[in-house]
Design a protein around this motif. Structure first.
Motif, mmCIF file in Angstrom:
data_model
loop_
_atom_site.group_PDB
_atom_site.id
_atom_site.type_symbol
_atom_site.label_atom_id
_atom_site.label_comp_id
_atom_site.label_asym_id
_atom_site.label_seq_id
_atom_site.Cartn_x
_atom_site.Cartn_y
_atom_site.Cartn_z
ATOM 1 N N PRO A 115 49.129 47.831 36.461
ATOM 2 C CA PRO A 115 47.997 48.786 35.992
ATOM 3 C C PRO A 115 47.327 49.235 37.367
ATOM 4 O O PRO A 115 47.673 48.697 38.348
ATOM 5 C CB PRO A 115 47.182 47.775 35.331
ATOM 6 N N GLY A 116 46.376 50.247 37.309
ATOM 7 C CA GLY A 116 45.666 50.688 38.597
ATOM 8 C C GLY A 116 43.953 51.041 37.847
ATOM 9 O O GLY A 116 43.821 51.134 36.744
ATOM 10 N N LEU A 117 43.224 51.031 38.936
ATOM 11 C CA LEU A 117 41.702 51.332 38.640
ATOM 12 C C LEU A 117 41.023 52.205 39.721
ATOM 13 O O LEU A 117 41.447 51.956 41.058
ATOM 14 C CB LEU A 117 41.044 49.925 38.775
ATOM 15 N N ALA A 138 38.229 44.579 46.731
ATOM 16 C CA ALA A 138 39.441 43.608 47.274
ATOM 17 C C ALA A 138 39.430 42.495 46.133
ATOM 18 O O ALA A 138 40.541 42.186 45.661
ATOM 19 C CB ALA A 138 39.040 43.003 48.482
ATOM 20 N N HIS A 139 38.346 42.083 45.495
ATOM 21 C CA HIS A 139 38.479 40.796 44.892
ATOM 22 C C HIS A 139 39.134 41.150 43.605
ATOM 23 O O HIS A 139 39.853 40.373 42.898
ATOM 24 C CB HIS A 139 36.997 40.301 44.665
ATOM 25 N N VAL A 140 38.868 42.396 42.955
ATOM 26 C CA VAL A 140 39.344 42.754 41.671
ATOM 27 C C VAL A 140 40.716 43.138 41.809
ATOM 28 O O VAL A 140 41.575 42.791 40.904
ATOM 29 C CB VAL A 140 38.538 44.299 41.317
ATOM 30 N N ALA A 141 41.170 43.712 42.826
ATOM 31 C CA ALA A 141 42.636 43.979 43.013
ATOM 32 C C ALA A 141 43.234 42.599 43.214
ATOM 33 O O ALA A 141 44.502 42.645 42.356
ATOM 34 C CB ALA A 141 42.810 44.807 44.386
ATOM 35 N N LYS A 142 42.933 41.617 43.992
ATOM 36 C CA LYS A 142 43.585 40.346 43.989
ATOM 37 C C LYS A 142 43.599 39.658 42.614
ATOM 38 O O LYS A 142 44.710 38.940 42.232
ATOM 39 C CB LYS A 142 42.816 39.649 45.113
ATOM 40 N N GLN A 143 42.451 39.590 42.060
ATOM 41 C CA GLN A 143 42.380 38.673 40.865
ATOM 42 C C GLN A 143 43.128 39.328 39.598
ATOM 43 O O GLN A 143 43.723 38.663 38.752
ATOM 44 C CB GLN A 143 40.779 38.751 40.288
ATOM 45 N N LEU A 144 43.167 40.660 39.729
ATOM 46 C CA LEU A 144 44.015 41.480 38.498
ATOM 47 C C LEU A 144 45.458 41.452 38.926
ATOM 48 O O LEU A 144 46.339 41.974 38.070
ATOM 49 C CB LEU A 144 43.183 42.612 37.832
ATOM 50 N N GLY A 145 45.769 41.452 40.380
ATOM 51 C CA GLY A 145 46.985 42.080 40.539
ATOM 52 C C GLY A 145 47.338 43.669 40.143
ATOM 53 O O GLY A 145 48.336 44.042 39.948
ATOM 54 N N THR A 146 46.287 44.331 40.441
ATOM 55 C CA THR A 146 46.092 45.801 39.843
ATOM 56 C C THR A 146 45.596 46.592 41.239
ATOM 57 O O THR A 146 45.137 46.083 42.262
ATOM 58 C CB THR A 146 44.747 45.862 39.206
ATOM 59 N N VAL A 147 46.532 47.844 41.455
ATOM 60 C CA VAL A 147 46.179 48.640 42.635
ATOM 61 C C VAL A 147 44.624 49.174 42.233
ATOM 62 O O VAL A 147 44.712 49.715 41.200
ATOM 63 C CB VAL A 147 47.287 49.635 42.667
ATOM 64 N N VAL A 184 52.255 52.114 40.086
ATOM 65 C CA VAL A 184 51.700 51.929 39.088
ATOM 66 C C VAL A 184 51.905 52.712 37.794
ATOM 67 O O VAL A 184 52.377 53.837 37.847
ATOM 68 C CB VAL A 184 50.177 52.541 39.539
ATOM 69 N N ASP A 185 51.729 52.287 36.723
ATOM 70 C CA ASP A 185 52.039 52.976 35.398
ATOM 71 C C ASP A 185 50.930 53.637 35.208
ATOM 72 O O ASP A 185 49.702 53.374 34.915
ATOM 73 C CB ASP A 185 52.054 51.758 34.154
ATOM 74 N N ARG A 186 51.250 55.098 35.112
ATOM 75 C CA ARG A 186 50.098 56.397 34.940
ATOM 76 C C ARG A 186 49.497 55.998 33.530
ATOM 77 O O ARG A 186 48.487 56.731 33.301
ATOM 78 C CB ARG A 186 50.780 57.441 35.053
ATOM 79 N N LYS A 397 41.678 42.888 32.795
ATOM 80 C CA LYS A 397 42.792 42.376 32.308
ATOM 81 C C LYS A 397 43.383 42.371 30.862
ATOM 82 O O LYS A 397 44.648 42.950 30.806
ATOM 83 C CB LYS A 397 42.716 40.847 32.708
ATOM 84 N N LYS A 398 42.610 42.400 29.797
ATOM 85 C CA LYS A 398 42.913 42.531 28.638
ATOM 86 C C LYS A 398 43.224 44.022 27.977
ATOM 87 O O LYS A 398 44.336 44.248 27.410
ATOM 88 C CB LYS A 398 41.776 42.108 27.767
ATOM 89 N N ILE A 399 42.402 44.918 28.861
ATOM 90 C CA ILE A 399 42.428 46.238 28.357
ATOM 91 C C ILE A 399 43.485 47.114 29.192
ATOM 92 O O ILE A 399 44.137 48.075 28.548
ATOM 93 C CB ILE A 399 41.218 47.259 28.347
ATOM 94 N N LEU A 400 43.924 46.862 30.350
ATOM 95 C CA LEU A 400 44.623 47.444 31.031
ATOM 96 C C LEU A 400 46.125 46.752 31.025
ATOM 97 O O LEU A 400 47.036 47.511 31.669
ATOM 98 C CB LEU A 400 44.494 47.398 32.790
#
Length: 400
Positions: A115-117, A138-147, A184-186, A397-400
């Motif tokens: 996912p991406g944010l 940075a925290h959001v990216a690390k915790q979610l494994g999201t770009v 990232v999945d668009r 995490k749930k929605i993405l």
């Protein structure tokens, strides 16, 4: 001259520290964090900015920006850079807009797209930047494994509306169109922001919902968003407009710097005399006060505004998303709204959540009775902010 100015600033800071030591509301959790770490710092910075302008050292918004960013910079130096471990962090350009991209190593190595944010920092469209929000993004990216893409949009008053909005739209569209470059999945890209960043996230969501040929945003997550500029006497403005963390006085300044950079109308705005009778009895007033039942539907082109530069912009949803008509809210993506009790902007977020629910948009609303404006930025120092961060991440995490 420079030494004299520095001594004046030091003396002013000492006096202001005493002056700004405001009593802490009884309901605030961890009052020391509120009073010392955020509330007092912001009020001292605001007053130093005004003193600097009076002394001929820059303008008030320039000084406020410099002081706040310097304070945050010191905090980041003390913090160190370990919070970035496991991330590839790149400063680049998306369609001419400065952005910072956080790519978890795990995401780059994943055999499937992640996912991406897109994130927009707060600061009243005037202060702060991607650096001040670096630990949070940075925290959001690390915790979610999201770009995560943090957008460094142009700031007011050097760049008034719609500069920040235009940058935000351009960067978001670029990411949606080039997501594969970052694995990232668009179709799994969300948008988020705090305070003025929440305003930009909501505004971009409204516009892109009508854009054809682009993947739909998966969600909009709005943190203590500022969403309207027609009523500065809502219950939260009346109850909390004096709080150091974000005063009504400063909010009105931010709006004016963003609108037309003309603070000569500040008293007019604070007294709610910037709209006129038509708007106060119209559906737009009803958008801000759901208890209004006797409203008159008016068309923007028929409204007679006071003689204030660009004043009609206050009804533009790109500027103030709460002014979007009911029909424009239908079909928006699932929405997350975070509000805090001790926040002058509390009612903006509450009203938007209610209007979205009425439009049958899926809404997740987290309200913190003991929280205050911008407390989420202290997620690793402040227990309640840490809980709020966990809930915010759980939703994403749930929605993405």
């Amino acid at each position: 001259m420079a030494v004299k100015a520095a001594l004046v600033f030091v003396a002013a800071a000492v006096l202001l520290a005493y002056y700004c030591d405001q009593p802490v509301p009884e309901g605030i959790a961890e009052p020391r964090m509120y009073a010392k770490a955020q509330g007092m710092v912001f009020r001292i910075s605001a007053n130093l900015a005004r003193i600097g302008e009076y002394l001929g050292v820059g303008t008030e918004p320039q000084n406020l920006r410099s002081v706040m960013e310097a304070i945050v910079k010191v905090g980041l130096m003390l913090k160190g850079s370990s919070y970035r471990e496991g991330l590839k962090v790149t400063d680049t350009m998306f369609d001419g807009v400065k952005v910072r991209v956080y790519e978890p190593v795990s995401a780059a190595q994943s055999s499937s797209k992640v996912p991406g944010l897109v994130y927009f920092h707060g600061g009243g469209w005037v202060i702060l930047n991607v650096d001040t929000h670096d630990p949070l993004t940075a925290h959001v990216a690390k915790q979610l494994g999201t770009v995560v893409v943090s957008v460094d949009y142009r700031l007011a008053p050097e760049h008034v509306f719609p500069a920040a909005f235009d940058d935000s739209v351009a960067a978001t569209k670029f990411f949606l169109q080039n997501a594969e470059k970052y694995n990232v999945d668009r179709t799994r890209i969300g948008i988020s922001g705090d305070s003025a960043g929440g305003n930009l996230a909501a505004a971009v969501t409204l516009v892109l919902a009508k854009e054809k040929g682009l993947p739909k945003l998966k969600t909009q997550a709005l943190i203590n968003p500022i969403l309207q500029a027609i009523n500065f006497e809502t219950p939260s403005y009346i109850a909390h407009g004096h709080l150091n963390t974000l005063t009504k006085d400063k909010i009105v300044s931010f709006w004016l710097w963003y609108l037309n950079n003309d603070l000569s109308f500040k008293k007019v705005f604070e007294a709610n005399n910037h709209t006129g009778v038509q708007i106060k009895k119209s559906q737009y007033a009803g958008y801000v006060d759901p208890k209004m039942v006797d409203v008159t539907t008016v068309k923007k082109e028929n409204i007679k505004f006071p003689e204030i530069p660009n004043i009609a912009t206050i009804l533009d949803p790109r500027f103030a998303p709460l002014m979007a008509d009911d029909a424009d809210l239908k079909g928006l993506p699932p929405t997350y709204v975070m509000t805090c009790e001790y926040d002058v902007l509390r009612d903006d977020g509450v009203m938007y959540a209610r209007r979205l629910e009425k439009a049958r948009v899926e809404v997740n609303h987290d309200h913190y009775e003991h929280g205050f404006h911008a407390f989420l930025n202290s997620f690793d120092d402040y227990e309640l902010a840490g809980i709020a961060m966990q809930n915010y991440l759980a939703y994403l995490k749930k929605i993405l």
